[in-house]
Scaffold this active site. Structure first.
Site, short mmCIF file in Angstrom:
data_model
loop_
_atom_site.label_atom_id
_atom_site.label_comp_id
_atom_site.label_asym_id
_atom_site.label_seq_id
_atom_site.Cartn_x
_atom_site.Cartn_y
_atom_site.Cartn_z
N TYR A 27 0.80 -1.23 0.00
CA TYR A 27 0.00 0.00 0.00
C TYR A 27 0.83 1.28 0.00
O TYR A 27 0.27 2.38 -0.07
CB TYR A 27 -0.93 0.01 1.21
CG TYR A 27 -1.88 -1.17 1.22
CD1 TYR A 27 -2.90 -1.28 0.30
CD2 TYR A 27 -1.73 -2.19 2.15
CE1 TYR A 27 -3.76 -2.36 0.29
CE2 TYR A 27 -2.58 -3.28 2.16
CZ TYR A 27 -3.59 -3.36 1.22
OH TYR A 27 -4.44 -4.43 1.23
N HIS A 84 -15.26 -7.63 -0.60
CA HIS A 84 -15.45 -9.05 -0.89
C HIS A 84 -16.50 -9.71 -0.01
O HIS A 84 -16.79 -10.89 -0.19
CB HIS A 84 -14.12 -9.80 -0.71
CG HIS A 84 -12.93 -8.98 -1.04
ND1 HIS A 84 -12.64 -8.58 -2.33
CD2 HIS A 84 -11.98 -8.41 -0.25
CE1 HIS A 84 -11.54 -7.83 -2.31
NE2 HIS A 84 -11.13 -7.71 -1.06
N ASP A 91 -25.99 -2.97 -0.94
CA ASP A 91 -27.39 -2.56 -0.96
C ASP A 91 -27.54 -1.07 -0.67
O ASP A 91 -28.36 -0.40 -1.29
CB ASP A 91 -28.20 -3.38 0.04
CG ASP A 91 -28.42 -4.83 -0.40
OD1 ASP A 91 -28.14 -5.15 -1.58
OD2 ASP A 91 -28.85 -5.64 0.44
N HIS A 106 -9.29 1.11 -5.26
CA HIS A 106 -8.38 0.22 -4.53
C HIS A 106 -6.96 0.68 -4.81
O HIS A 106 -6.59 0.88 -5.98
CB HIS A 106 -8.55 -1.23 -4.97
CG HIS A 106 -9.92 -1.75 -4.72
ND1 HIS A 106 -10.35 -2.14 -3.46
CD2 HIS A 106 -10.98 -1.89 -5.55
CE1 HIS A 106 -11.61 -2.53 -3.55
NE2 HIS A 106 -12.02 -2.38 -4.79
#
Length: 150
Positions: A27, A84, A91, A106
């Site tokens: 990262y 994931h 929703d 990401h």
């Protein structure tokens, strides 16, 4: 024709508060505070207020998505591990998918990592997915909302 948003909600999911410390080989060393500064500096000349929220708790992220839906704000979201696993977050985001919309970001290229990371519950309803461009992905997402209104 859509207009340039005056506010964008930038959501960051679990463990992203650890950026700069957690797995820098994946990262990088940029912190979440650094990302916030960069995005604000990029959005400000376009008269866009970037509001940031990070949580390790799914329900808190869902509450912020509901707020964005009520206010008509587009969302940039790095859902972290909820990518994931979270049908509930999907929703909530579905409510804004056809309205102001959202972009999934990401930092790492999730498709070049463990196979489970390639699946996203959010991607099918996102305006776009940016993966593997490092922290620049957040800037690219802001630019998308600016350009979509042009």
């Amino acid at each position: 024709m859509p207009t340039t948003p005056t506010k964008i909600l930038v959501l960051n999911g679990p463990n992203l508060n650890r950026l700069g410390k957690r797995q820098p080989e994946v990262y990088g060393t940029t912190t979440l505070t650094d990302i916030e500064k960069r995005v604000r500096a990029h959005a400000a000349p376009h008269n866009i207020d970037a509001e940031f929220f990070q949580s390790n708790h799914e329900g808190e992220l869902i509450d912020k998505v509901h707020e964005a839906a009520d206010e008509g704000w587009p969302v940039i979201i790095n859902p972290g591990g909820f990518t994931h696993t979270s049908v509930a977050l999907r929703d909530a985001l579905a409510e804004i998918a056809d309205g102001a919309g959202f972009v999934e970001v990401h930092i790492s290229n999730v498709h070049a990592r463990e196979p489970f990371r390639a699946h996203s519950y959010l991607s099918p309803i996102a305006r776009g997915v940016i993966a593997g461009l490092g922290v620049y992905g957040y800037i690219a997402a802001v630019d998308y909302f600016i350009d979509a209104a042009a």
